[in-house]
Design an enzyme around this catalytic site. Structure first.
Site, PDB file in Angstrom:
ATOM      1  N   CYS A   7      33.349  49.280  12.502  1.00  0.00           N
ATOM      2  CA  CYS A   7      34.779  49.448  12.493  1.00  0.00           C
ATOM      3  C   CYS A   7      35.069  50.596  13.729  1.00  0.00           C
ATOM      4  O   CYS A   7      34.429  51.616  13.453  1.00  0.00           O
ATOM      5  CB  CYS A   7      35.192  50.039  10.928  1.00  0.00           C
ATOM      6  SG  CYS A   7      36.773  50.311  10.985  1.00  0.00           S
TER       7      CYS A   7
ATOM      8  N   SER B 295      45.095  52.002   2.287  1.00  0.00           N
ATOM      9  CA  SER B 295      44.288  53.348   2.170  1.00  0.00           C
ATOM     10  C   SER B 295      45.099  54.378   2.495  1.00  0.00           C
ATOM     11  O   SER B 295      45.271  54.786   3.931  1.00  0.00           O
ATOM     12  CB  SER B 295      43.144  53.284   2.996  1.00  0.00           C
ATOM     13  OG  SER B 295      42.606  51.876   2.677  1.00  0.00           O
ATOM     14  N   LEU B 296      45.634  55.335   1.751  1.00  0.00           N
ATOM     15  CA  LEU B 296      46.381  56.360   1.936  1.00  0.00           C
ATOM     16  C   LEU B 296      45.859  57.762   1.826  1.00  0.00           C
ATOM     17  O   LEU B 296      45.733  58.529   2.935  1.00  0.00           O
ATOM     18  CB  LEU B 296      47.528  56.326   0.672  1.00  0.00           C
ATOM     19  CG  LEU B 296      48.853  57.220   0.976  1.00  0.00           C
ATOM     20  CD1 LEU B 296      49.560  56.754   2.354  1.00  0.00           C
ATOM     21  CD2 LEU B 296      49.632  57.566  -0.090  1.00  0.00           C
ATOM     22  N   HIS B 297      45.092  58.143   0.894  1.00  0.00           N
ATOM     23  CA  HIS B 297      44.060  59.377   0.599  1.00  0.00           C
ATOM     24  C   HIS B 297      44.690  60.581   1.052  1.00  0.00           C
ATOM     25  O   HIS B 297      43.944  61.633   1.193  1.00  0.00           O
ATOM     26  CB  HIS B 297      43.058  59.090   1.715  1.00  0.00           C
ATOM     27  CG  HIS B 297      42.289  57.788   1.267  1.00  0.00           C
ATOM     28  ND1 HIS B 297      42.397  57.036   0.091  1.00  0.00           N
ATOM     29  CD2 HIS B 297      41.621  56.996   2.519  1.00  0.00           C
ATOM     30  CE1 HIS B 297      41.732  55.838   0.447  1.00  0.00           C
ATOM     31  NE2 HIS B 297      41.368  55.566   1.628  1.00  0.00           N
TER      32      HIS B 297
ATOM     33  N   GLY C 295      35.127  47.218   8.123  1.00  0.00           N
ATOM     34  CA  GLY C 295      36.244  46.738   9.063  1.00  0.00           C
ATOM     35  C   GLY C 295      37.665  46.902   8.703  1.00  0.00           C
ATOM     36  O   GLY C 295      37.848  47.237   7.402  1.00  0.00           O
ATOM     37  N   GLU C 296      38.387  46.814   9.604  1.00  0.00           N
ATOM     38  CA  GLU C 296      39.827  47.092   9.369  1.00  0.00           C
ATOM     39  C   GLU C 296      40.369  45.494   9.777  1.00  0.00           C
ATOM     40  O   GLU C 296      40.459  45.207  10.708  1.00  0.00           O
ATOM     41  CB  GLU C 296      40.396  48.049  10.412  1.00  0.00           C
ATOM     42  CG  GLU C 296      41.886  48.051  10.585  1.00  0.00           C
ATOM     43  CD  GLU C 296      42.889  47.910   9.232  1.00  0.00           C
ATOM     44  OE1 GLU C 296      42.564  48.989   8.535  1.00  0.00           O
ATOM     45  OE2 GLU C 296      43.530  47.032   8.769  1.00  0.00           O
TER      46      GLU C 296
ATOM     47  N   CYS D 240      34.199  42.044  -2.720  1.00  0.00           N
ATOM     48  CA  CYS D 240      34.461  42.770  -1.693  1.00  0.00           C
ATOM     49  C   CYS D 240      34.112  42.263  -0.454  1.00  0.00           C
ATOM     50  O   CYS D 240      33.014  42.248  -0.013  1.00  0.00           O
ATOM     51  CB  CYS D 240      34.117  44.245  -1.635  1.00  0.00           C
ATOM     52  SG  CYS D 240      34.701  45.285  -0.477  1.00  0.00           S
TER      53      CYS D 240
ATOM     54  N   SER E  82      43.385  45.020   2.407  1.00  0.00           N
ATOM     55  CA  SER E  82      43.495  46.501   2.444  1.00  0.00           C
ATOM     56  C   SER E  82      43.443  47.165   3.990  1.00  0.00           C
ATOM     57  O   SER E  82      42.641  46.562   4.815  1.00  0.00           O
ATOM     58  CB  SER E  82      42.203  47.071   1.888  1.00  0.00           C
ATOM     59  OG  SER E  82      42.574  48.415   1.839  1.00  0.00           O
TER      60      SER E  82
ATOM     61  N   ASN F  62      32.482  58.724  -3.398  1.00  0.00           N
ATOM     62  CA  ASN F  62      30.950  58.624  -3.614  1.00  0.00           C
ATOM     63  C   ASN F  62      30.411  59.416  -2.602  1.00  0.00           C
ATOM     64  O   ASN F  62      30.408  59.015  -1.239  1.00  0.00           O
ATOM     65  CB  ASN F  62      30.652  57.183  -3.723  1.00  0.00           C
ATOM     66  CG  ASN F  62      31.329  56.239  -4.459  1.00  0.00           C
ATOM     67  OD1 ASN F  62      31.052  56.264  -5.662  1.00  0.00           O
ATOM     68  ND2 ASN F  62      32.294  55.455  -4.126  1.00  0.00           N
TER      69      ASN F  62
ATOM     70  N   CYS G 112      32.784  52.064  -2.662  1.00  0.00           N
ATOM     71  CA  CYS G 112      33.813  52.233  -1.628  1.00  0.00           C
ATOM     72  C   CYS G 112      33.281  53.163  -0.464  1.00  0.00           C
ATOM     73  O   CYS G 112      33.172  54.515  -0.954  1.00  0.00           O
ATOM     74  CB  CYS G 112      35.218  52.958  -2.272  1.00  0.00           C
ATOM     75  SG  CYS G 112      36.484  52.840  -1.065  1.00  0.00           S
TER      76      CYS G 112
HETATM   77  S1  SF4 Z   1      37.477  53.234   5.669  1.00  0.00           S
HETATM   78 FE1  SF4 Z   1      38.056  51.211   6.325  1.00  0.00          FE
HETATM   79  S2  SF4 Z   1      39.375  51.404   8.132  1.00  0.00           S
HETATM   80 FE2  SF4 Z   1      38.459  53.542   7.922  1.00  0.00          FE
HETATM   81  S3  SF4 Z   1      36.355  53.465   9.155  1.00  0.00           S
HETATM   82 FE3  SF4 Z   1      35.797  52.559   7.066  1.00  0.00          FE
HETATM   83  S4  SF4 Z   1      36.010  50.628   7.297  1.00  0.00           S
HETATM   84 FE4  SF4 Z   1      37.035  51.543   8.753  1.00  0.00          FE
END
Ligand code: SF4
Length: 358
Positions: free
Chosen positions: A113, A224-226, A170-171, A106, A202, A300, A343
């Site tokens: 971010c 990442s829907l959630h 990060g995104e 990963c 992702s 988590n 995660c």
């Molecule tokens: S889940 Fe991903 S996009 Fe959202 S703040 Fe965390 S690192 Fe950034």
């Protein structure tokens, strides 16, 4: 810091242009590319099929970057979290998840971010900077070095990283140009020679960038829907205010991909927030007509964040509703949580670390 050109920051085409600028033919660029990612090669002097004078020119003008002093934490379940110090002193993290038939890494795409997801520890760092291609690819090279350094009897999986998920800090779509170059190096036969089938990017849903990713890479897409409605999703993920669910799902329907490919929807379950039977039914309805798979991720719990994890019987009930609606649904085992590597837990927390021998 140095003014020399870091060749690990360049795609094969860029290396070819670089050697041409030094008066050399294009094939020299391909030769260099095939040396740069060979195990153990750290110096131009080791590239024995290049003329000695040219190797000297390269040494004078270029360099081969490498993470040399990572810190690592080993989880009781075999996961390894790497902390890499960048040239400017910033730290990023990657997590190696070994299984008997594969090693998944990963990787991070940014330092911090900007997306501010309320369940994510990385978000608490804020955005610091984008990673350049060599910093993204370097995470894989360093994990490969670590795996090769492990005695065979102690290794759980193969001798190298086989799968990459860009799901760390990060995104990635906010750093798309550098990400695409890194993907090109990872999949180039003379580079790290990974197949796109085994690479997943992702996103939290940067809608305007999704098509560009699909048109310029064959990597798998994960979303990442959630949540299944805008109110809940905006509470968890502020990006939803800018690109609401319907817009995001329309972009998924529009995402260019071969027929047999599927988008992976990631759904973290938060107790009492998004884990009811009604949410599962709503999710089944929303994803209709999108070729997809669904990953259910047990949350988590992290100190300071206001969410609780959903108990396993509830997760199984949620899964059953989706499976009855004919979706492929996996419950992702939560590995690495004892070292804050699971995660949403990456945030440069200083911990009891062990130095990796280099
Ligand atoms: S889940 Fe991903 S996009 Fe959202 S703040 Fe965390 S690192 Fe950034």
């Amino acid at each position: 810091m140095t003014d020399k050109t870091d060749l690990r920051n360049l795609t094969q085409d860029e290396i070819i242009r670089y050697v041409e600028s030094l008066g050399q033919p294009a094939f020299r660029g391909r030769q260099i590319m095939s040396w740069l990612y060979r195990p153990g090669i750290t110096q131009f002097s080791e590239m024995t099929d290049l003329a000695k004078e040219f190797r000297q020119i390269l040494s004078d003008n270029a360099r081969i970057s490498r993470f040399t002093d990572p810190v690592l934490e080993c989880s009781s379940d075999g996961c390894v979290k790497f902390g890499f110090t960048l040239d400017d002193g910033r730290i990023i993290e990657s997590v190696l998840i070994p299984e008997p038939d594969r090693n998944t890494l990963c990787v991070s795409s940014q330092v911090g971010c900007a997306m501010g997801c309320s369940f994510c520890l990385t978000a608490t760092m804020g955005f610091i900077r984008n990673l350049i291609p060599s910093e993204i690819v370097g995470q894989v090279c360093a994990a490969d070095e670590f795996l090769r350094s492990q005695p065979e009897g102690e290794r759980i999986g193969p001798e190298r990283v086989t799968n990459v998920v860009v799901m760390g800090m990060g995104e990635p779509l906010n750093n798309l140009d550098n990400l695409l170059k890194a993907l090109s190096i990872l999949t180039e036969q003379r580079g790290l020679d990974l197949t796109n089938r085994r690479i997943t990017v992702s996103t939290c849903g940067i809608v305007p960038k999704m098509r560009h990713l699909g048109e310029n890479s064959d990597a798998n897409l994960a979303i990442s829907l959630h949540a299944t409605n805008d109110a809940t999703r905006s509470r968890l993920m502020p990006i939803n205010d800018r690109y609401p669910l319907d817009m995001l799902l329309a972009a998924c329907r529009d995402f260019p991909m071969p027929k047999r490919k599927r988008i992976m929807f990631e759904y973290i379950l938060f107790k009492g927030i998004n884990d009811s039977d009604a949410c599962a039914r709503e999710l089944a309805k929303k994803l209709r007509e999108i070729p997809c798979k669904i990953n259910l991720i047990p949350y988590n719990e992290s100190p300071g964040l206001p969410y609780e994890s959903t108990p396993m019987p509830r997760i199984l009930a949620f899964q059953k509703i989706l499976m009855d609606a004919n979706y492929s649904v996996f419950i992702r085992s939560s590995r690495g949580s004892d070292i804050s590597a699971a995660c949403g837990q990456l945030a440069n927390k200083e911990a009891d670390c062990q130095r990796l021998p280099t």
